[in-house]
Scaffold this motif. Structure first.
Motif, PDB file in Angstrom:
ATOM      1  N   ARG A  14       1.372  -4.346 -26.630  1.00 38.28           N
ATOM      2  CA  ARG A  14       0.808  -2.982 -26.417  1.00 38.28           C
ATOM      3  C   ARG A  14      -0.263  -2.793 -27.352  1.00 38.28           C
ATOM      4  O   ARG A  14      -1.028  -1.716 -27.020  1.00 38.28           O
ATOM      5  N   LYS A  17      -3.518  -4.352 -25.854  1.00 32.51           N
ATOM      6  CA  LYS A  17      -3.537  -4.134 -24.563  1.00 32.51           C
ATOM      7  C   LYS A  17      -3.698  -2.885 -24.024  1.00 32.51           C
ATOM      8  O   LYS A  17      -4.012  -2.500 -22.973  1.00 32.51           O
ATOM      9  N   GLY A  18      -2.669  -2.035 -24.403  1.00 30.40           N
ATOM     10  CA  GLY A  18      -2.288  -0.768 -23.957  1.00 30.40           C
ATOM     11  C   GLY A  18      -0.788  -1.005 -23.192  1.00 30.40           C
ATOM     12  O   GLY A  18      -0.118  -1.837 -23.163  1.00 30.40           O
ATOM     13  N   ASP A  19      -0.646   0.267 -22.901  1.00 31.13           N
ATOM     14  CA  ASP A  19       0.970   0.507 -22.170  1.00 31.13           C
ATOM     15  C   ASP A  19       1.071  -0.267 -21.072  1.00 31.13           C
ATOM     16  O   ASP A  19       2.099  -0.931 -20.715  1.00 31.13           O
ATOM     17  N   ALA A  20       0.149  -0.353 -20.089  1.00 30.90           N
ATOM     18  CA  ALA A  20       0.069  -0.904 -18.803  1.00 30.90           C
ATOM     19  C   ALA A  20       0.267  -2.360 -19.045  1.00 30.90           C
ATOM     20  O   ALA A  20       1.190  -3.131 -18.191  1.00 30.90           O
ATOM     21  N   ALA A  21      -0.170  -2.941 -20.153  1.00 31.42           N
ATOM     22  CA  ALA A  21      -0.232  -4.563 -20.064  1.00 31.42           C
ATOM     23  C   ALA A  21       1.218  -4.643 -20.932  1.00 31.42           C
ATOM     24  O   ALA A  21       1.807  -5.655 -20.401  1.00 31.42           O
ATOM     25  N   PHE A  23       4.008  -3.101 -19.963  1.00 34.14           N
ATOM     26  CA  PHE A  23       4.785  -3.053 -18.962  1.00 34.14           C
ATOM     27  C   PHE A  23       4.877  -4.098 -18.272  1.00 34.14           C
ATOM     28  O   PHE A  23       5.997  -4.662 -17.448  1.00 34.14           O
ATOM     29  N   SER A  24       3.716  -4.762 -17.831  1.00 35.98           N
ATOM     30  CA  SER A  24       3.532  -6.116 -17.315  1.00 35.98           C
ATOM     31  C   SER A  24       3.977  -7.209 -18.178  1.00 35.98           C
ATOM     32  O   SER A  24       4.906  -8.191 -17.311  1.00 35.98           O
ATOM     33  N   GLN A  27       8.149  -6.609 -17.807  1.00 34.52           N
ATOM     34  CA  GLN A  27       8.576  -7.119 -16.415  1.00 34.52           C
ATOM     35  C   GLN A  27       8.552  -8.488 -16.242  1.00 34.52           C
ATOM     36  O   GLN A  27       9.501  -9.167 -15.803  1.00 34.52           O
ATOM     37  N   ALA A  52       0.229 -10.372 -18.705  1.00 28.24           N
ATOM     38  CA  ALA A  52      -0.251  -8.917 -19.120  1.00 28.24           C
ATOM     39  C   ALA A  52      -1.815  -8.903 -19.539  1.00 28.24           C
ATOM     40  O   ALA A  52      -2.338  -7.735 -19.805  1.00 28.24           O
TER      41      ALA A  52
END
Length: 132
Positions: A14, A17-21, A23-24, A27, A52
């Motif tokens: 996080r 690479k940030g929030d989207a990464a 969560f990837s 998951q 991610a």
């Protein structure tokens, strides 16, 4: 036994690479958690980092920092203080619910009910399973 390590890696994914990464990554870890064994944990976590788009070397360097461990420790303490007993969990109407224990439609109804109690009108959209 690999939750702490996955949490450290997740904080660093996080951070870099940030929030989207993040969560990837999360998951991918949950989807492959059977691979978190003494013989395959390294490969499983690396695959999650790859999913991610994170650099495993950069994540490992970040995960080794004392401030990263302090972040994870503070999050664990907060969860314990709030009464979270497993992951993943969601707080609905002030109550913790394990995400695997309540169907999505039930969660939507719980949230809509509480919103109604709070004076907010929520119009639930029909789904294929609720259409007559």
């Amino acid at each position: 036994p690999y939750a702490q390590r996955a949490a450290l890696d997740g904080v660093c994914v996080r951070k870099t690479k940030g929030d989207a990464a993040f969560f990837s990554f999360a998951q991918a870890v949950y989807a492959k958690q059977a691979g978190l064994t003494s013989t395959s944990a390294d490969a499983t976590l690396k695959a999650a980092m790859d999913a991610a788009g994170a650099d495993p070397a950069a994540v490992a360097a970040c995960a080794a920092l004392p401030e990263t461990k302090a972040t994870v420790d503070a999050t664990v303490k907060l969860a314990q203080d709030l009464g979270a007993t497993q992951l993943p969990m969601i707080a609905v109407n002030g109550h913790f619910i394990a995400l695997d224990s309540a169907p999505y439609e039930t969660l939507k109804q719980m949230i809509a009910f509480q919103a109604g109690q709070d004076g907010i009108t929520v119009h639930l959209q029909p789904t294929l399973s609720t259409l007559k």
